[in-house]
Design a protein around this motif. Structure first.
Motif, short mmCIF file in Angstrom:
data_model
loop_
_atom_site.label_atom_id
_atom_site.label_comp_id
_atom_site.label_asym_id
_atom_site.label_seq_id
_atom_site.Cartn_x
_atom_site.Cartn_y
_atom_site.Cartn_z
N PRO A 243 0.81 -1.22 0.00
CA PRO A 243 0.00 0.00 0.00
C PRO A 243 0.85 1.27 0.00
O PRO A 243 1.95 1.30 0.53
CB PRO A 243 -0.80 -0.12 1.30
CG PRO A 243 0.09 -0.91 2.21
CD PRO A 243 0.83 -1.88 1.32
N PHE A 244 0.28 2.33 -0.57
CA PHE A 244 0.95 3.63 -0.62
C PHE A 244 0.13 4.73 0.06
O PHE A 244 0.47 5.90 -0.04
CB PHE A 244 1.24 4.03 -2.07
CG PHE A 244 2.46 3.36 -2.64
CD1 PHE A 244 3.66 4.03 -2.73
CD2 PHE A 244 2.40 2.04 -3.06
CE1 PHE A 244 4.79 3.42 -3.24
CE2 PHE A 244 3.52 1.41 -3.58
CZ PHE A 244 4.72 2.10 -3.67
N SER A 245 -0.94 4.35 0.73
CA SER A 245 -1.73 5.33 1.47
C SER A 245 -2.21 4.72 2.77
O SER A 245 -2.34 3.49 2.89
CB SER A 245 -2.94 5.78 0.64
OG SER A 245 -3.89 4.73 0.53
N PHE A 246 -2.49 5.57 3.75
CA PHE A 246 -2.98 5.06 5.03
C PHE A 246 -4.32 4.37 4.86
O PHE A 246 -4.61 3.37 5.52
CB PHE A 246 -3.09 6.20 6.04
CG PHE A 246 -3.69 5.75 7.35
CD1 PHE A 246 -2.97 4.94 8.21
CD2 PHE A 246 -4.98 6.13 7.70
CE1 PHE A 246 -3.53 4.50 9.40
CE2 PHE A 246 -5.54 5.70 8.89
CZ PHE A 246 -4.81 4.89 9.75
N GLU A 247 -5.15 4.87 3.96
CA GLU A 247 -6.47 4.28 3.74
C GLU A 247 -6.36 2.85 3.22
O GLU A 247 -7.30 2.07 3.36
CB GLU A 247 -7.27 5.14 2.76
CG GLU A 247 -7.70 6.48 3.32
CD GLU A 247 -8.57 6.34 4.56
OE1 GLU A 247 -9.44 5.44 4.57
OE2 GLU A 247 -8.36 7.11 5.51
N ALA A 248 -5.23 2.51 2.63
CA ALA A 248 -5.04 1.16 2.08
C ALA A 248 -4.36 0.23 3.07
O ALA A 248 -3.83 -0.82 2.69
CB ALA A 248 -4.24 1.23 0.79
N ILE A 249 -4.37 0.57 4.35
CA ILE A 249 -3.70 -0.24 5.37
C ILE A 249 -4.24 -1.67 5.41
O ILE A 249 -3.53 -2.60 5.80
CB ILE A 249 -3.81 0.42 6.76
CG1 ILE A 249 -2.87 -0.28 7.76
CG2 ILE A 249 -5.24 0.43 7.24
CD1 ILE A 249 -2.81 0.40 9.11
N THR A 250 -5.49 -1.86 4.99
CA THR A 250 -6.06 -3.21 5.01
C THR A 250 -5.32 -4.16 4.06
O THR A 250 -5.47 -5.38 4.18
CB THR A 250 -7.55 -3.18 4.63
OG1 THR A 250 -7.70 -2.47 3.40
CG2 THR A 250 -8.37 -2.49 5.71
N CYS A 251 -4.51 -3.62 3.14
CA CYS A 251 -3.67 -4.48 2.29
C CYS A 251 -2.75 -5.35 3.14
O CYS A 251 -2.29 -6.40 2.68
CB CYS A 251 -2.84 -3.64 1.33
SG CYS A 251 -3.77 -2.85 -0.01
N TYR A 252 -2.48 -4.90 4.36
CA TYR A 252 -1.57 -5.65 5.21
C TYR A 252 -2.15 -6.99 5.66
O TYR A 252 -1.41 -7.88 6.09
CB TYR A 252 -1.13 -4.81 6.41
CG TYR A 252 0.09 -3.99 6.09
CD1 TYR A 252 1.37 -4.53 6.20
CD2 TYR A 252 -0.04 -2.69 5.62
CE1 TYR A 252 2.49 -3.78 5.87
CE2 TYR A 252 1.08 -1.94 5.28
CZ TYR A 252 2.34 -2.49 5.41
OH TYR A 252 3.45 -1.77 5.06
N ALA A 253 -3.45 -7.17 5.55
CA ALA A 253 -4.02 -8.48 5.85
C ALA A 253 -3.42 -9.53 4.91
O ALA A 253 -3.00 -10.62 5.34
CB ALA A 253 -5.54 -8.44 5.71
N ARG A 254 -3.35 -9.20 3.62
CA ARG A 254 -2.77 -10.14 2.65
C ARG A 254 -1.25 -10.18 2.75
O ARG A 254 -0.63 -11.21 2.48
CB ARG A 254 -3.21 -9.78 1.24
CG ARG A 254 -4.71 -9.94 1.02
CD ARG A 254 -5.09 -9.98 -0.43
NE ARG A 254 -4.59 -11.19 -1.08
CZ ARG A 254 -5.02 -11.62 -2.26
NH1 ARG A 254 -5.97 -10.96 -2.90
NH2 ARG A 254 -4.52 -12.71 -2.80
N ILE A 255 -0.64 -9.05 3.12
CA ILE A 255 0.82 -9.05 3.30
C ILE A 255 1.20 -10.00 4.43
O ILE A 255 2.14 -10.80 4.30
CB ILE A 255 1.33 -7.63 3.59
CG1 ILE A 255 1.18 -6.76 2.34
CG2 ILE A 255 2.79 -7.66 4.05
CD1 ILE A 255 1.50 -5.29 2.57
N PHE A 256 0.48 -9.94 5.54
CA PHE A 256 0.80 -10.83 6.66
C PHE A 256 0.49 -12.28 6.32
O PHE A 256 1.20 -13.20 6.77
CB PHE A 256 0.06 -10.38 7.92
CG PHE A 256 0.53 -9.05 8.45
CD1 PHE A 256 1.89 -8.77 8.54
CD2 PHE A 256 -0.37 -8.07 8.84
CE1 PHE A 256 2.34 -7.54 9.01
CE2 PHE A 256 0.07 -6.84 9.31
CZ PHE A 256 1.43 -6.57 9.39
N ASN A 257 -0.55 -12.50 5.55
CA ASN A 257 -0.82 -13.87 5.10
C ASN A 257 0.31 -14.37 4.19
O ASN A 257 0.74 -15.53 4.27
CB ASN A 257 -2.15 -13.93 4.35
CG ASN A 257 -2.65 -15.34 4.15
OD1 ASN A 257 -3.02 -16.03 5.09
ND2 ASN A 257 -2.64 -15.80 2.90
#
Length: 314
Positions: A243-257
């Motif tokens: 992600p490149f924005s704070f609003e896209a922080i939910t991308c980290y769910a897939r990053i952690f997976n």
């Protein structure tokens, strides 16, 4: 080179079915859900609150993974503290992208699971030089953006290639890096297996090396293994978006997976290596010779891609 369009190998089918599937524990997913619902004003404290563990349990797998999550997210949200709007500039060079966006995640993962060592930015892949000697090959030297070594035996376990800056990738760079990663992975696999050439073929087929390719803002994990005599399998295991924005922080769910998949793979590979290292062939053992199975592809690697499946046979 032959192209295969159908496969009966149950293990290959199992691997394909697991691509990009959820491997994170439900308890961790729930914690991430709470964090992602937080406003920026409270997210720092919420990250710490949701990832703290009891002191007696700090060394468990889950506690270590929560440590990884905590430090990754704290670093990410800190980047937006004084930014308005809370968006990162994508106009950065390839190496800046590695340092600014990828290295914080990789370092947090290594700090949580220090069984690996990183070598950064244009590192020589030593396994190429070594397999050239072992197999009388003539493969040209190659460098990789990030080289991950397993500390237990210092073998090359994973390589990372960033195919250009996040805002602009080219087909030539992307395809070139894909071929480069495949070649490096095969060389590392052959080097790893050359330490135990008397091990059973079925055990050798369980040994894997790994590659991550970054194209644009997406990173993809591949595993490479010996699948048939003088043939190797490369299969996608997981992918995610940076992600490149704070609003896209939910991308980290897939990053952690994504990194949970890596962790599971590394743990399993350590088990495979322990079994192989302890194997002693009997005097009347007449199983196939692993030397006859290993093969170095031509230096100008041309993978064959099946339209219906993601396997690449060399």
């Amino acid at each position: 080179m032959q192209q295969y369009t159908s496969f009966n190998n149950e293990e290959i089918e199992r691997i394909l079915q697991l691509r990009n599937k959820l491997v994170l524990k439900d308890s961790i997913n729930k914690k991430l859900g709470v964090i992602f619902q937080s406003d920026y004003s409270e997210i720092f404290s919420k990250i710490v609150e949701e990832t703290v563990t009891e002191k007696d349990n700090e060394t468990t797998e889950e506690a270590r993974f929560l440590f990884f999550i905590r430090h990754t997210l704290l670093d990410f949200v800190a980047m937006f503290k004084y930014l308005t709007p809370k968006v990162l500039d994508r106009d950065m060079k390839e190496r800046s992208y590695i340092v600014e966006c990828l290295s914080p995640i990789l370092r947090a993962f290594r700090n949580a699971f220090p069984e690996v060592k990183y070598e950064w930015i244009e590192k020589d892949v030593e396994s190429i030089k070594e397999v050239n000697k072992i197999f009388m090959g003539n493969i040209n030297r190659r460098k990789t953006d990030v080289l991950v070594l397993r500390l237990s035996d210092m073998n090359e376990l994973l390589k990372i290639e960033v195919s250009g800056p996040p805002y602009k990738s080219t087909k030539r760079h992307t395809v070139g890096d894909a071929k480069k990663l495949l070649m490096m992975a095969v060389c590392s696999l052959c080097r790893m297996l050359s330490d135990n050439l008397d091990c059973p073929i079925e055990d050798a087929k369980k040994v894997r090396t790994y590659s991550i390719q970054s194209v644009g803002d997406r990173i993809t994990l591949f595993a490479i293994s010996l699948v048939e005599k003088k043939k190797y399998l490369a299969v996608e295991l997981a992918s995610c978006v940076i992600p490149f924005s704070f609003e896209a922080i939910t991308c980290y769910a897939r990053i952690f997976n994504f990194f949970a998949v890596i962790r599971n793979e590394f743990v399993e590979q350590e088990k495979v290596q322990r079994k192989i290292r302890s194997f002693i062939p009997s005097a009347d053992d007449n199983t196939e010779d692993l030397r006859e199975w290993l093969h170095l592809p031509d230096d100008d690697l041309t993978p064959v891609m099946d339209d219906d499946m993601d396997e690449l046979f060399l």
